[in-house]
Design an enzyme around this catalytic site. Structure first.
Site, PDB file in Angstrom:
ATOM      1  N   ASP A  60      -2.444  -4.806 -18.552  1.00  0.00           N
ATOM      2  CA  ASP A  60      -1.395  -3.859 -18.981  1.00  0.00           C
ATOM      3  C   ASP A  60      -1.464  -3.428 -20.442  1.00  0.00           C
ATOM      4  OD1 ASP A  60      -0.376  -4.145 -16.391  1.00  0.00           O
ATOM      5  OD2 ASP A  60       0.912  -5.813 -16.983  1.00  0.00           O
TER       6      ASP A  60
ATOM      7  N   GLU B  17       7.360   5.952  -8.638  1.00  0.00           N
ATOM      8  CA  GLU B  17       5.922   5.630  -8.578  1.00  0.00           C
ATOM      9  C   GLU B  17       5.204   6.590  -7.634  1.00  0.00           C
ATOM     10  OE1 GLU B  17       4.624   1.513  -8.163  1.00  0.00           O
ATOM     11  OE2 GLU B  17       6.650   0.834  -8.587  1.00  0.00           O
TER      12      GLU B  17
ATOM     13  N   HIS C 104       2.115   0.583 -13.249  1.00  0.00           N
ATOM     14  CA  HIS C 104       2.913  -0.609 -13.550  1.00  0.00           C
ATOM     15  C   HIS C 104       4.392  -0.248 -13.372  1.00  0.00           C
ATOM     16  CE1 HIS C 104       3.730  -4.515 -15.299  1.00  0.00           C
ATOM     17  NE2 HIS C 104       4.697  -3.942 -16.000  1.00  0.00           N
TER      18      HIS C 104
ATOM     19  N   ASN D 220       1.786   2.992  -2.534  1.00  0.00           N
ATOM     20  CA  ASN D 220       1.212   3.926  -3.511  1.00  0.00           C
ATOM     21  C   ASN D 220      -0.101   4.517  -3.013  1.00  0.00           C
ATOM     22  OD1 ASN D 220       2.823   4.236  -6.065  1.00  0.00           O
ATOM     23  ND2 ASN D 220       2.860   2.008  -5.837  1.00  0.00           N
TER      24      ASN D 220
ATOM     25  N   GLY E 166       0.782  -1.242   0.000  1.00  0.00           N
ATOM     26  CA  GLY E 166       0.000   0.000   0.000  1.00  0.00           C
ATOM     27  C   GLY E 166       0.806   1.281   0.000  1.00  0.00           C
TER      28      GLY E 166
ATOM     29  N   LEU F 155      -3.637  -6.931  -8.111  1.00  0.00           N
ATOM     30  CA  LEU F 155      -3.096  -7.957  -8.998  1.00  0.00           C
ATOM     31  C   LEU F 155      -4.142  -8.775  -9.747  1.00  0.00           C
ATOM     32  CD1 LEU F 155      -0.167  -9.150  -6.707  1.00  0.00           C
ATOM     33  CD2 LEU F 155      -0.204  -7.324  -8.410  1.00  0.00           C
ATOM     34  N   LYS F 156      -5.421  -8.491  -9.507  1.00  0.00           N
ATOM     35  CA  LYS F 156      -6.458  -9.259 -10.209  1.00  0.00           C
ATOM     36  C   LYS F 156      -7.034  -8.418 -11.354  1.00  0.00           C
ATOM     37  CE  LYS F 156      -6.725 -12.952  -7.592  1.00  0.00           C
ATOM     38  NZ  LYS F 156      -6.978 -12.860  -6.172  1.00  0.00           N
ATOM     39  N   LEU F 157      -7.753  -9.112 -12.248  1.00  0.00           N
ATOM     40  CA  LEU F 157      -8.436  -8.372 -13.310  1.00  0.00           C
ATOM     41  C   LEU F 157      -9.711  -7.758 -12.750  1.00  0.00           C
ATOM     42  CD1 LEU F 157      -8.327 -10.556 -16.562  1.00  0.00           C
ATOM     43  CD2 LEU F 157      -7.198  -8.372 -16.151  1.00  0.00           C
ATOM     44  N   ILE F 158     -10.032  -6.563 -13.187  1.00  0.00           N
ATOM     45  CA  ILE F 158     -11.282  -5.899 -12.792  1.00  0.00           C
ATOM     46  C   ILE F 158     -12.412  -6.492 -13.644  1.00  0.00           C
ATOM     47  CG2 ILE F 158     -12.465  -3.631 -12.874  1.00  0.00           C
ATOM     48  CD1 ILE F 158     -10.437  -3.834 -10.625  1.00  0.00           C
TER      49      ILE F 158
HETATM   50  C1  GAR Z   1       4.010  -1.360  -7.049  1.00  0.00           C
HETATM   51  O1  GAR Z   1       5.368  -1.431  -7.371  1.00  0.00           O
HETATM   52  C2  GAR Z   1       3.160  -1.381  -8.307  1.00  0.00           C
HETATM   53  O2  GAR Z   1       3.735  -0.722  -9.387  1.00  0.00           O
HETATM   54  C3  GAR Z   1       3.090  -2.863  -8.575  1.00  0.00           C
HETATM   55  O3  GAR Z   1       2.893  -3.442  -7.305  1.00  0.00           O
HETATM   56  C4  GAR Z   1       3.563  -2.640  -6.337  1.00  0.00           C
HETATM   57  C5  GAR Z   1       2.596  -2.336  -5.213  1.00  0.00           C
HETATM   58  O4  GAR Z   1       3.268  -1.683  -4.180  1.00  0.00           O
HETATM   59  N1  GAR Z   1       2.052  -3.188  -9.479  1.00  0.00           N
HETATM   60  C6  GAR Z   1       2.177  -4.142 -10.399  1.00  0.00           C
HETATM   61  O5  GAR Z   1       3.168  -4.834 -10.504  1.00  0.00           O
HETATM   62  C7  GAR Z   1       0.959  -4.311 -11.294  1.00  0.00           C
HETATM   63  N2  GAR Z   1       1.311  -5.089 -12.445  1.00  0.00           N
HETATM   64  P1  GAR Z   1       2.469  -0.910  -3.051  1.00  0.00           P
HETATM   65  O6  GAR Z   1       1.436  -1.903  -2.512  1.00  0.00           O
HETATM   66  O7  GAR Z   1       3.497  -0.557  -2.040  1.00  0.00           O
HETATM   67  O8  GAR Z   1       1.831   0.281  -3.684  1.00  0.00           O
END
Ligand code: GAR
Length: 201
Positions: free
Chosen positions: A145, A174, A104, A13, A11, A85-88
């Site tokens: 993606d 990010e 991503h 982000n 979490g 990580l799942k599809l909506i």
């Molecule tokens: C992040 O690095 C995000 O870019 C990636 O998961 C991480 C989540 O981190 N997303 C993917 O790889 C989607 N394909 P967070 O939970 O600390 O935000």
């Protein structure tokens, strides 16, 4: 703008969006959804008194078929996938056309697709011996993606010695780009011109 953020794990982000929305009064994170019963990202949401929902078939979870109803109950106008990580579900993708974005941790259209998430992405980038990686924020469509790219930033990785080192450098970016893009949506400054996505100043 009322936002729902979808998460699967840490979490960081989500935290970046929440810290920036404290300054930007036109952004309100109204609900956080996760694909697990609990995850560290939910603790962050609770600290900000934001309701959390686990998606799935288990008791107490919101079923994926009920998701549209919960989103309308909270009057959600915009969805951010922040490490989800799942599809909506297709129905939600259709209802929220050009109103769902994903972050991503690489430069799409390379290093994306099913199974390409988190450290898997950085391992693939490392093994390719690429000298730059980066971050992509893109619209979400019905597959992984492939939606149109909204914003990207590059990161120099020519001197890294592990996938973890790439992850660390990319994550810092990010945390800048995602709140920036969400802010631009809230200001109605993201447009599609000649089939390309443009962010206005
Ligand atoms: C992040 O690095 C995000 O870019 C990636 O998961 C991480 C989540 O981190 N997303 C993917 O790889 C989607 N394909 P967070 O939970 O600390 O935000």
């Amino acid at each position: 703008m009322k936002i729902a953020v979808f998460v699967s794990g840490r979490g960081s982000n989500l935290h970046a969006i929440l810290s920036s929305s404290e300054e930007k009064k036109n952004i309100e994170v109204s609900a956080v959804f996760g694909d697990k019963i609990d995850c560290p990202a939910f603790d962050i949401a609770r600290r900000y008194s934001i309701p959390t929902f686990s998606l799935g078939n288990k008791e107490g979870c919101v079923n994926y078929t009920e998701l549209s109803g919960v989103l309308s109950k909270f009057k959600i106008g915009f969805i951010v996938l922040a490490g989800f990580l799942k599809l909506i579900p297709k129905e939600v993708v259709l209802n929220f056309d050009k109103r769902i974005i994903n972050i991503h941790p690489a430069l799409l259209p390379s290093f994306g697709g099913k199974g390409m998430y988190g450290i898997n992405v950085h391992k693939a980038v490392y093994e390719s011996s690429a000298k730059i990686s980066g971050v992509t924020v893109h619209f979400v469509d019905a597959s992984y993606d492939t939606g149109k790219i909204i914003a990207q930033r590059c990161v120099d990785i020519s001197d890294v010695r592990s996938p973890e080192e790439i992850a660390e450098r990319v994550l810092k970016i990010e945390h800048q780009i995602l709140p920036y893009v969400v802010g631009k949506f809230a200001e109605n400054k993201v447009r599609i011109v000649n089939d390309r996505v443009v962010i206005l100043d």
